[in-house]
Design an enzyme around this catalytic site. Structure first.
Site, mmCIF file in Angstrom:
data_model
loop_
_atom_site.group_PDB
_atom_site.id
_atom_site.type_symbol
_atom_site.label_atom_id
_atom_site.label_comp_id
_atom_site.label_asym_id
_atom_site.label_seq_id
_atom_site.Cartn_x
_atom_site.Cartn_y
_atom_site.Cartn_z
ATOM 1 N N LYS A 140 71.881 -25.378 33.068
ATOM 2 C CA LYS A 140 71.802 -24.512 31.893
ATOM 3 C C LYS A 140 72.489 -23.196 32.252
ATOM 4 C CE LYS A 140 68.057 -26.343 29.350
ATOM 5 N NZ LYS A 140 66.693 -25.883 29.517
ATOM 6 N N HIS A 178 71.951 -16.890 32.030
ATOM 7 C CA HIS A 178 72.312 -15.957 30.962
ATOM 8 C C HIS A 178 71.581 -14.617 31.076
ATOM 9 C CE1 HIS A 178 68.521 -16.868 29.007
ATOM 10 N NE2 HIS A 178 68.794 -18.158 29.099
ATOM 11 N N HIS A 193 68.085 -14.113 32.161
ATOM 12 C CA HIS A 193 67.665 -14.282 33.562
ATOM 13 C C HIS A 193 67.852 -13.026 34.382
ATOM 14 C CE1 HIS A 193 68.688 -18.599 32.592
ATOM 15 N NE2 HIS A 193 67.439 -18.660 32.975
#
Ligand code: ARG
Length: 566
Positions: free
Chosen positions: A127, A130, A133
Site C-alpha cells: 500500500k 502516504h 504515515h
C-alpha cells in the site's frame, strides 16, 4: 549543573518538617511569568497545621528562610513564596555544563538498564506510504531518540502490516490481471491499482471475495505459490519504504511485522482456552470484555483464520520474553484506541501485570483539504512526493537567495525534509489536522527552516569571531535581559527533554527550541556580538556557542539535521 529547584525544596523542608521532600517537590510550581520568579511555592497546604491565614504563613516562612546564595530574592506575594534565581549563579552553572558536556548537554543515565521499545511507522506493505504515515514515523523516530538520549536501551520496531486478508486479495488480483514487469517498474502504484480494481470488482462479483479468502488461507497454510508471491510483494514494498526511511533518517532495529507472529498465535489461543477466557460466538472465538464496557476482542474467525488483535497479543508476549521491556510503546493513530485498549485488557485479564507497561501513544488524524484519505479509493498523497516537493522548493529558495552556497543539494535536502518533520512535531500530537502544501512548505515564522537558520547564524558568528572554547571567559559579563533570557531557556532544556519522554510528546522540544531561536535572534539584533571589547566578545560568543549546541541537540532529537550554512 546546580539544581535550583532542589535548592528551593531544601530551603522549604528546613522550615516545614512535616512535608516530605517529594511532597514539596510536587507542590513547587513554575510561575507563568518571570516577574513572579523562577519557582513558586503555594502555602495552602500548610494552613491546617499552622492554623493561620495563607498569606501570613508565607510571610512568616520568608522571614525564617532568610537569604540564600542561590537566590537573588525570595519574597512572598499573597499565599505564594516566589524564588528568583541569582543570575550570576545561573550563568556560571549553565556555561560550565555546556562546556563540559557539549553535545551531550541534557543527556543522562536516567534509563540505565531499562529497555524501551518504540514501535512506529508500521505501514501495510503493498500500500502507499502516504501522508497519513508521516506522523507515526516522525513521532516514533523522535521518541526513540529521546529515550536513547536519556540512557534507555531502545529498540525501534516496525510492525509491518504484512499479513491479513488483503494479501489474499492481492494474490488473487495478481493471478487474474497482474504482470511482474509492470509492477516492478513502479511497485506501489501498480499494486495499488490492482488493489483498487479488485475492491471495485468485488462489490459486483461475490466470487472474488471467496477467491481472496481462499488465497489468504493458502498463505496461512504455507502454499508455496502464495508464499512466494507474498514475499515478492513484501520485498518490492520495502524497497519503496526504505527510500522514505532514508530521507527521514529513520532506522529500525527490527522489522518483525504481523506475519512474524503467524506461528506464535496458537499459544495465545491455547492459553486463553486454558484460562477459560475464550468464548464461542457465531462460530468465532472471542474474549468477552463486557465487564470493561468494551466490545469483545475477536481472537479467531469462524473460518479459523486469526486476526489483527491476536497478532498484537502474540507480539506483546514475544517482546516481553525477548526484551523484558520496561515500556513497550505503540505510536499508532487514535482511530485504533479501542483496538489497543481491548488487547491490552486481554493481557491484563490473563493475569500479566506488565500489561500496564504497554503504552499506546495515539495521534490525531491527517485529512486532505478535499476530504479524508482513502487508499481504497486511491485518494492519497505519497510521502515521498511530499518530501521531494519540499526539497525542490527549498532548492529554489536557495538558488534565489544564496546561489553560491556549497553543497546546495545536500542543504536543500536537510532543510526541506527538516521543514516537513518540524511541522509535524510542532503541535500536540493528538490534534487532528488538515494537510496543506502551503503550510508544509512555508518557511516563515515558527518553522524548521527558521530554527535551522538560527543555528547556521550562530555557526557563522563563531567562525567569524574565531571562538575558542578553551579561552578564559568572564561569564559575569553576561547580564543583559536578552542574555539571561537565553540562558534561562537553556537551563530549562534538560527538564523539557524529560517532560517529552514522560509524556511521550516531542512537541515540547520543538516549542522550546523555537523559543531559544527567538531569544537568540532578539539578542542578536539588540547587541553587538563581535565588537571591539575582546572580553565581551568572548562571553557573547560563549553564549552563541551554547545556543548552537542546544538547538543542534534539540533538532537532532526531533530527527532534523542542522546544517552549518544555508
Ligand atoms: N499496519 C497498521 C496500519 O497501517 C498499523 C499497525 C500498528 N501497530 C500495531 N501493533 N497494531 O494501520
Amino acid at each position: 549543573m546546580i539544581d535550583f529547584k532542589e535548592k528551593v525544596i531544601e530551603l522549604i523542608s528546613n522550615e516545614v518538617d512535616f512535608l516530605s521532600k517529594d511532597d514539596i517537590s510536587n507542590t513547587v510550581e513554575i510561575p507563568p511569568s518571570h516577574e513572579m520568579g523562577d519557582y513558586a511555592f503555594p502555602v495552602f497546604r500548610l494552613s491546617k497545621t499552622f492554623k493561620k491565614a495563607p498569606n501570613l504563613i508565607s510571610e512568616d516562612l520568608v522571614s525564617k528562610i532568610g537569604d540564600s546564595e542561590y537566590f537573588e530574592k525570595i519574597e512572598n506575594v499573597g499565599p505564594y513564596i516566589n524564588f528568583f534565581i541569582d543570575d550570576s549563579r545561573l550563568v556560571g552553572t549553565v556555561m560550565d555544563e555546556i562546556k563540559n558536556k557539549g553535545d551531550k548537554y541534557g543527556a543522562s543515565k536516567l534509563g540505565k538498564d531499562k529497555t524501551v521499545i518504540v514501535e512506529f511507522s508500521s505501514p501495510n506493505i503493498a500500500k502507499p506510504f502516504h501522508i497519513g504515515h508521516i506522523r507515526t514515523t516522525v513521532i516514533g523516530n523522535s521518541l526513540y531518540k529521546i529515550y536513547k538520549f536519556l540512557g534507555f536501551d531502545t529498540i525501534a520496531i516496525n510492525h509491518l502490516g504484512d499479513y491479513g486478508t488483503q494479501f489474499g486479495m492481492l494474490i488473487s488480483a495478481f493471478k487474474k490481471w497482474g504482470n511482474k514487469e509492470v509492477i516492478e517498474s513502479d511497485p506501489i502504484r501498480e499494486l495499488l491499482k490492482l488493489y483498487v480494481k479488485y475492491n471495485a470488482e468485488m462489490k459486483k462479483n461475490k466470487k472474488l471475495k471467496e477467491s481472496a479468502r481462499y488465497w489468504f488461507r493458502e498463505l496461512e497454510n504455507k502454499n508455496q505459490e502464495a508464499v512466494e508471491l507474498w514475499q515478492w510483494i513484501k520485498e518490492i514494498s520495502l524497497q519503496e519504504f526504505n527510500k522514505v526511511y532514508d530521507m527521514l533518517n529513520t532506522e529500525f532495529d527490527s522489522f518483525a511485522g504481523e506475519s512474524f507472529y503467524s506461528d506464535k498465535m496458537e499459544d495465545v489461543v491455547e492459553e486463553l482456552k486454558d484460562k477459560d477466557l475464550l468464548e464461542k460466538s457465531d462460530g468465532a472465538y472471542i474474549v468477552n470484555l463486557d465487564k470493561y464496557d468494551m466490545p469483545p476482542a475477536l481472537i479467531k474467525k469462524s473460518d479459523g483464520s486469526t486476526l489483527y488483535t491476536t497478532r498484537d497479543i502474540a507480539a506483546a508476549f514475544y517482546r516481553k520474553k525477548t526484551y523484558d521491556f520496561y515500556k513497550n510503546i505503540y505510536v499508532v493513530a487514535s482511530q485504533q484506541n479501542l483496538h489497543f485498549k481491548q488487547w491490552m485488557k486481554v493481557i491484563e485479564v490473563m493475569g500479566y501485570d506488565w500489561a500496564k507497561d504497554c503504552i499506546h501513544v495515539p495521534f490525531g488524524m491527517v485529512s486532505l483539504e478535499d476530504g479524508t484519505l482513502s487508499t481504497r479509493e486511491g485518494r492519497v498523497v505519497f510521502l515521498e512526493d511530499v518530501l521531494n516537493k519540499a526539497i525542490e522548493k527549498t532548492l529554489e529558495i536557495i538558488d534565489s537567495r544564496n546561489p553560491d552556497l556549497r553543497n546546495k543539494e545536500q542543504v536543500a535536502r536537510q532543510v526541506g525534509i527538516g521543514a516537513v518533520i518540524f511541522q509535524e512535531l510542532f503541535n500536540q500530537k493528538i490534534k487532528d489536522y488538515v494537510f496543506s502544501w502551503d503550510r508544509t512548505l512555508s518557511f516563515d515564522g515558527e518553522t524548521g527552516p527558521y530554527v535551522q537558520y538560527t543555528h547556521a547564524r550562530t555557526n557563522s558568528l563563531l567562525e567569524r569571531g574565531n571562538f575558542n572554547i578553551d579561552d578564559e571567559i568572564d561569564y559575569s559579563l553576561l547580564q543583559s535581559e536578552e542574555e539571561i533570557n537565553i540562558i534561562r531557556l537553556i537551563y530549562n532544556f534538560p527538564g523539557i527533554i524529560i517532560d517529552s519522554m514522560e509524556k511521550n510528546e516531542p512537541y515540547f522540544i520543538t516549542r522550546h527550541i523555537v523559543e531559544i531561536a527567538k531569544a537568540f535572534n532578539k539578542f542578536y539584533t539588540s547587541s553587538k556580538i563581535i565588537g571591539d571589547d575582546e572580553e565581551i566578545k568572548k562571553a557573547r560568543l560563549m553564549l552563541t556557542y551554547s545556543t548552537k549546541t542546544v538547538i543542534k541537540i534539540g533538532l537532532g532529537l526531533l530527527g532534523i539535521e542542522a546544517p552549518n550554512k544555508m
